[in-house]
Write a protein that holds these residues in place. Sequence first.
Motif, PDB file in Angstrom:
ATOM      1  N   ARG A 101       0.755  -1.671  -0.176  1.00 54.71           N
ATOM      2  CA  ARG A 101      -0.191  -0.031  -0.085  1.00 54.71           C
ATOM      3  C   ARG A 101       1.125   1.564   0.228  1.00 54.71           C
ATOM      4  NH1 ARG A 101      -3.580  -1.554   4.973  1.00 54.71           N
ATOM      5  NH2 ARG A 101      -4.488  -3.760   4.019  1.00 54.71           N
ATOM      6  N   ARG A 102       1.676   1.294   1.146  1.00 51.70           N
ATOM      7  CA  ARG A 102       2.263   2.625   1.284  1.00 51.70           C
ATOM      8  C   ARG A 102       2.881   2.911  -0.881  1.00 51.70           C
ATOM      9  NH1 ARG A 102       7.313   3.881   5.383  1.00 51.70           N
ATOM     10  NH2 ARG A 102       7.579   5.935   5.284  1.00 51.70           N
ATOM     11  N   ALA A 103       3.932   1.964  -1.124  1.00 54.08           N
ATOM     12  CA  ALA A 103       4.234   2.573  -2.796  1.00 54.08           C
ATOM     13  C   ALA A 103       3.237   2.163  -3.560  1.00 54.08           C
ATOM     14  CB  ALA A 103       4.904   0.631  -3.218  1.00 54.08           C
ATOM     15  N   VAL A 104       2.050   2.097  -3.239  1.00 51.81           N
ATOM     16  CA  VAL A 104       1.179   2.651  -4.106  1.00 51.81           C
ATOM     17  C   VAL A 104       0.928   4.088  -3.729  1.00 51.81           C
ATOM     18  CG1 VAL A 104      -1.465   2.237  -4.482  1.00 51.81           C
ATOM     19  CG2 VAL A 104      -0.182   0.000  -4.851  1.00 51.81           C
ATOM     20  N   TYR A 105       0.537   4.156  -2.637  1.00 51.28           N
ATOM     21  CA  TYR A 105       0.402   5.540  -2.171  1.00 51.28           C
ATOM     22  C   TYR A 105       1.043   6.777  -2.256  1.00 51.28           C
ATOM     23  CZ  TYR A 105      -3.521   2.497   0.563  1.00 51.28           C
ATOM     24  OH  TYR A 105      -4.107   2.185   1.060  1.00 51.28           O
ATOM     25  N   GLY A 106       2.312   6.549  -2.203  1.00 55.66           N
ATOM     26  CA  GLY A 106       3.855   7.322  -2.665  1.00 55.66           C
ATOM     27  C   GLY A 106       3.084   7.929  -3.749  1.00 55.66           C
ATOM     28  N   THR A 107       3.289   6.019  -4.981  1.00 56.47           N
ATOM     29  CA  THR A 107       2.731   7.021  -6.296  1.00 56.47           C
ATOM     30  C   THR A 107       1.670   7.626  -7.311  1.00 56.47           C
ATOM     31  OG1 THR A 107       4.163   4.547  -7.097  1.00 56.47           O
ATOM     32  CG2 THR A 107       2.467   5.350  -8.953  1.00 56.47           C
ATOM     33  N   ILE A 108       0.523   7.195  -6.553  1.00 54.34           N
ATOM     34  CA  ILE A 108      -0.409   8.286  -6.713  1.00 54.34           C
ATOM     35  C   ILE A 108       0.155  10.103  -5.722  1.00 54.34           C
ATOM     36  CG2 ILE A 108      -2.846   8.545  -5.739  1.00 54.34           C
ATOM     37  CD1 ILE A 108      -2.650   6.397  -7.534  1.00 54.34           C
ATOM     38  N   ALA A 109       0.054  10.387  -4.697  1.00 59.31           N
ATOM     39  CA  ALA A 109       0.961  11.237  -4.458  1.00 59.31           C
ATOM     40  C   ALA A 109       1.849  11.717  -5.827  1.00 59.31           C
ATOM     41  CB  ALA A 109       1.524  11.036  -3.073  1.00 59.31           C
ATOM     42  N   ALA A 110       2.471  11.130  -6.340  1.00 59.88           N
ATOM     43  CA  ALA A 110       3.274  11.454  -6.872  1.00 59.88           C
ATOM     44  C   ALA A 110       3.032  12.246  -8.409  1.00 59.88           C
ATOM     45  CB  ALA A 110       4.372  10.485  -7.136  1.00 59.88           C
ATOM     46  N   VAL A 111       1.781  11.090  -9.123  1.00 62.96           N
ATOM     47  CA  VAL A 111       1.092  11.807 -10.459  1.00 62.96           C
ATOM     48  C   VAL A 111       0.316  12.641  -9.732  1.00 62.96           C
ATOM     49  CG1 VAL A 111      -0.917  10.399 -11.348  1.00 62.96           C
ATOM     50  CG2 VAL A 111       1.288   9.332 -11.167  1.00 62.96           C
ATOM     51  N   GLU A 112      -0.014  12.397  -8.999  1.00 61.76           N
ATOM     52  CA  GLU A 112      -1.691  13.664  -8.634  1.00 61.76           C
ATOM     53  C   GLU A 112      -0.194  15.065  -8.778  1.00 61.76           C
ATOM     54  OE1 GLU A 112      -3.787  13.429  -9.977  1.00 61.76           O
ATOM     55  OE2 GLU A 112      -5.526  11.061  -9.340  1.00 61.76           O
ATOM     56  N   HIS A 149      -7.135  12.988  -4.183  1.00 59.19           N
ATOM     57  CA  HIS A 149      -6.772  11.788  -4.642  1.00 59.19           C
ATOM     58  C   HIS A 149      -4.561  12.197  -3.708  1.00 59.19           C
ATOM     59  CE1 HIS A 149      -9.018  10.167  -7.461  1.00 59.19           C
ATOM     60  NE2 HIS A 149      -9.959  10.363  -6.904  1.00 59.19           N
ATOM     61  N   ARG A 150      -3.918  13.588  -4.004  1.00 59.77           N
ATOM     62  CA  ARG A 150      -2.941  13.646  -3.656  1.00 59.77           C
ATOM     63  C   ARG A 150      -2.827  13.421  -2.198  1.00 59.77           C
ATOM     64  NH1 ARG A 150      -1.367  19.408  -4.595  1.00 59.77           N
ATOM     65  NH2 ARG A 150      -2.582  18.664  -3.008  1.00 59.77           N
ATOM     66  N   ASP A 151      -4.176  14.666  -1.898  1.00 63.38           N
ATOM     67  CA  ASP A 151      -3.754  14.821  -0.238  1.00 63.38           C
ATOM     68  C   ASP A 151      -4.541  13.464   0.271  1.00 63.38           C
ATOM     69  OD1 ASP A 151      -3.288  17.445  -1.015  1.00 63.38           O
ATOM     70  OD2 ASP A 151      -5.089  17.834  -0.138  1.00 63.38           O
ATOM     71  N   GLU A 152      -4.986  13.008  -0.283  1.00 61.33           N
ATOM     72  CA  GLU A 152      -5.625  11.203   0.423  1.00 61.33           C
ATOM     73  C   GLU A 152      -4.462  10.213   0.771  1.00 61.33           C
ATOM     74  OE1 GLU A 152      -8.684   8.194   0.222  1.00 61.33           O
ATOM     75  OE2 GLU A 152      -9.122   9.354  -0.981  1.00 61.33           O
ATOM     76  N   ALA A 153      -3.645  10.454  -0.265  1.00 57.04           N
ATOM     77  CA  ALA A 153      -2.833   9.215  -0.891  1.00 57.04           C
ATOM     78  C   ALA A 153      -1.583  10.115  -0.016  1.00 57.04           C
ATOM     79  CB  ALA A 153      -2.812   9.229  -2.525  1.00 57.04           C
ATOM     80  N   ALA A 154      -1.108  11.135   0.603  1.00 57.48           N
ATOM     81  CA  ALA A 154      -0.189  11.843   0.565  1.00 57.48           C
ATOM     82  C   ALA A 154      -0.211  11.036   2.396  1.00 57.48           C
ATOM     83  CB  ALA A 154       0.139  13.164   0.520  1.00 57.48           C
ATOM     84  N   ALA A 155      -1.213  11.714   2.794  1.00 62.03           N
ATOM     85  CA  ALA A 155      -1.624  11.330   4.178  1.00 62.03           C
ATOM     86  C   ALA A 155      -1.543   9.825   4.561  1.00 62.03           C
ATOM     87  CB  ALA A 155      -2.839  11.614   4.168  1.00 62.03           C
ATOM     88  N   LEU A 156      -1.667   8.725   3.220  1.00 64.12           N
ATOM     89  CA  LEU A 156      -1.799   7.360   3.394  1.00 64.12           C
ATOM     90  C   LEU A 156      -0.344   6.812   3.638  1.00 64.12           C
ATOM     91  CD1 LEU A 156      -4.753   6.369   1.935  1.00 64.12           C
ATOM     92  CD2 LEU A 156      -4.903   6.542   4.391  1.00 64.12           C
TER      93      LEU A 156
END
Length: 186
Positions: A101-112, A149-156
């Motif tokens: 999950r952490r890798a996914v959330y970091g990836t989504i934060a970067a993309v967004e 999406h960015r903010d949620e993923a970054a927090a996660l």
Amino acid sequence: MIETKTIIPNFDELSHHMVRELRSDHAGETGAVFIYQGISAVARWRLDAELLAFARQHGETETEHLRLIEDWLPAERRSRLLLPWRMAGWLTGALPALFGRRAVYGTIAAVETFVDVHYQQQIDHLQQHGGPEGLLPLLLRCQADEQHHRDEAAALAGQKTPWLLRLWCAVVGSGSAAAVVLARRV
């Protein structure tokens, strides 16, 4: 989510610049839909209900963005590289999902983070030069969703990011920038 009234797009009012930008948006939203499909595939395989719920929720938003952009951009003006955008998106979601999950959330934060800046450039252009009625509110709506999406993923993802994930996110950001340049042209 920012509500926008339904406007029937007038394609003739789109400048050459905005056609190129919308082409890149269409390619990007296509890739985003497939990012979440890649995450979902791995989450199902790993039986990770939390990650699957995250991917489904965000994927629905990206699917709606894609539909909205398609309403504005005639099929003949869309990128001819949709298959590579789908494949790249799927891999951008599936690969980090293999690492958790952490890798996914970091990836989504970067993309967004990249997408937020990309939409802001288009918003600034429309505010300065004008454009067809309804396009600015559409871009503002999409940008607001992407920021969420960015903010949620970054927090996660958490505060401390391992160096390998930082490197991956830099590659994803650079790849996103290169994809925009290519999608504007093809």
